[in-house]
Write an enzyme that holds these catalytic residues in place. Structure first.
Site, PDB file in Angstrom:
ATOM      1  N   HIS A 113       0.789  -1.385   0.035  1.00  0.00           N
ATOM      2  CA  HIS A 113      -0.047  -0.162   0.044  1.00  0.00           C
ATOM      3  C   HIS A 113       0.862   1.349   0.031  1.00  0.00           C
ATOM      4  CE1 HIS A 113      -3.346  -2.535   2.226  1.00  0.00           C
ATOM      5  NE2 HIS A 113      -3.685  -2.311   1.099  1.00  0.00           N
ATOM      6  N   LYS A 160     -15.405  -7.665   4.199  1.00  0.00           N
ATOM      7  CA  LYS A 160     -14.386  -8.281   4.735  1.00  0.00           C
ATOM      8  C   LYS A 160     -14.270  -8.081   6.311  1.00  0.00           C
ATOM      9  CE  LYS A 160     -10.909  -6.885   1.106  1.00  0.00           C
ATOM     10  NZ  LYS A 160      -9.790  -6.174   0.723  1.00  0.00           N
ATOM     11  N   ARG A 218      -1.943  -5.821  -8.460  1.00  0.00           N
ATOM     12  CA  ARG A 218      -0.688  -7.109  -8.178  1.00  0.00           C
ATOM     13  C   ARG A 218      -0.791  -8.041  -9.331  1.00  0.00           C
ATOM     14  NH1 ARG A 218      -3.122  -7.036  -2.175  1.00  0.00           N
ATOM     15  NH2 ARG A 218      -5.083  -6.952  -3.554  1.00  0.00           N
ATOM     16  N   SER A 233      -3.320  -8.029   2.618  1.00  0.00           N
ATOM     17  CA  SER A 233      -3.847  -7.988   3.923  1.00  0.00           C
ATOM     18  C   SER A 233      -4.034  -9.371   4.590  1.00  0.00           C
ATOM     19  CB  SER A 233      -4.806  -6.731   4.035  1.00  0.00           C
ATOM     20  OG  SER A 233      -4.128  -5.534   3.706  1.00  0.00           O
TER      21      SER A 233
HETATM   22  P1  ADP Z   1      -5.993  -5.585   0.043  1.00  0.00           P
HETATM   23  O1  ADP Z   1      -6.501  -6.579  -1.084  1.00  0.00           O
HETATM   24  O2  ADP Z   1      -4.445  -5.737   0.638  1.00  0.00           O
HETATM   25  O3  ADP Z   1      -7.076  -5.983   1.375  1.00  0.00           O
HETATM   26  P2  ADP Z   1      -7.274  -3.023  -0.153  1.00  0.00           P
HETATM   27  O4  ADP Z   1      -8.492  -3.157  -0.249  1.00  0.00           O
HETATM   28  O5  ADP Z   1      -6.436  -2.324   1.352  1.00  0.00           O
HETATM   29  O6  ADP Z   1      -5.990  -4.037  -0.222  1.00  0.00           O
HETATM   30  O7  ADP Z   1      -6.404  -2.011  -1.366  1.00  0.00           O
HETATM   31  C1  ADP Z   1      -6.284  -0.750  -1.459  1.00  0.00           C
HETATM   32  C2  ADP Z   1      -5.599  -0.585  -2.727  1.00  0.00           C
HETATM   33  O8  ADP Z   1      -4.305  -0.954  -2.590  1.00  0.00           O
HETATM   34  C3  ADP Z   1      -6.203  -1.427  -4.015  1.00  0.00           C
HETATM   35  O9  ADP Z   1      -6.043  -0.507  -4.930  1.00  0.00           O
HETATM   36  C4  ADP Z   1      -5.324  -2.396  -3.927  1.00  0.00           C
HETATM   37  O10 ADP Z   1      -5.094  -3.146  -5.142  1.00  0.00           O
HETATM   38  C5  ADP Z   1      -3.927  -2.012  -3.596  1.00  0.00           C
HETATM   39  N1  ADP Z   1      -3.033  -2.712  -3.115  1.00  0.00           N
HETATM   40  C6  ADP Z   1      -2.944  -3.485  -2.121  1.00  0.00           C
HETATM   41  N2  ADP Z   1      -1.864  -4.139  -1.545  1.00  0.00           N
HETATM   42  C7  ADP Z   1      -0.830  -3.850  -2.799  1.00  0.00           C
HETATM   43  C8  ADP Z   1       0.302  -4.367  -3.090  1.00  0.00           C
HETATM   44  N3  ADP Z   1       1.034  -5.214  -2.277  1.00  0.00           N
HETATM   45  N4  ADP Z   1       0.722  -3.769  -4.349  1.00  0.00           N
HETATM   46  C9  ADP Z   1       0.101  -2.736  -5.173  1.00  0.00           C
HETATM   47  N5  ADP Z   1      -1.338  -2.197  -4.763  1.00  0.00           N
HETATM   48  C10 ADP Z   1      -1.828  -3.032  -3.693  1.00  0.00           C
END
Ligand code: ADP
Length: 164
Positions: free
Chosen positions: A19, A43, A92, A130
């Site tokens: 993130h 979630k 990703r 996450s």
């Molecule tokens: P997660 O799938 O980890 O629960 P979130 O819902 O918090 O993720 O995602 C928020 C944003 O951050 C989304 O655009 C998600 O694709 C991006 N994101 C999460 N983890 C990564 C990562 N390791 N690399 C690139 N983008 C990420």
């Protein structure tokens, strides 16, 4: 000159180095990024929204142009309220791509002026999710290199609260 501003929204439960990487790289493109913690995801959460906001503020405090907040309801409504027309999303994997593509189209149907900008993850972060972090910590594994030590500390505290 018009300021370029975007929202980077997510559950951030917990925030990972993946993130942070997307947010920091996003700052090279946008003058201001609103990092928005969603409070109503399906979630089940491990950290409270307040904890996530506090952690993100602390981890990003040295960057100019970052505002960390939370929102309830639809992201498109939050974007409309703020009069922001750009979302920044990280990708990703191919499965992320498919999901994100659908999400971008739904959001566009709800808010036609809204554009979604995708940024590819950097290789070393592509496995960071996450959900995995939560699983690893629940089984007492090490998340070194995946999350900031402050996040790990907060998570362990929160997990102790849940387990006992
Ligand atoms: P997660 O799938 O980890 O629960 P979130 O819902 O918090 O993720 O995602 C928020 C944003 O951050 C989304 O655009 C998600 O694709 C991006 N994101 C999460 N983890 C990564 C990562 N390791 N690399 C690139 N983008 C990420």
């Amino acid at each position: 000159m018009t300021k370029r501003i975007a929202i980077c929204a997510g559950s951030f439960d917990p925030p990972t180095f993946g993130h942070l990487n997307i947010i920091e790289r996003g700052l090279k493109i946008f003058d201001t990024l609103i990092v928005a913690v969603a409070t109503n995801t399906s979630k089940s959460s491990i950290l409270t929204v307040e904890d996530r906001v506090e952690l993100l503020r602390e981890l990003l405090k040295d960057h100019k142009g970052i505002e960390v907040t939370s929102f309830e309801g639809l992201l498109v409504d939050f974007a409309k309220q703020k009069n922001i027309m750009t979302l920044l999303r990280g990708i990703r994997t191919m499965s992320d791509y498919e999901y994100e593509q659908q999400m971008a189209l739904v959001n566009k149907a709800l808010y036609p002026s809204l554009e979604t900008v995708f940024m590819m993850t950097e290789g070393q972060y592509s496995h960071l999710r996450s959900t995995f972090i939560r699983e690893i910590l629940l089984s007492d594994g090490s998340c070194k290199g995946m999350i900031h030590p402050l996040v790990e500390k907060k998570l362990k505290k929160s997990l102790r609260g849940i387990s006992f």
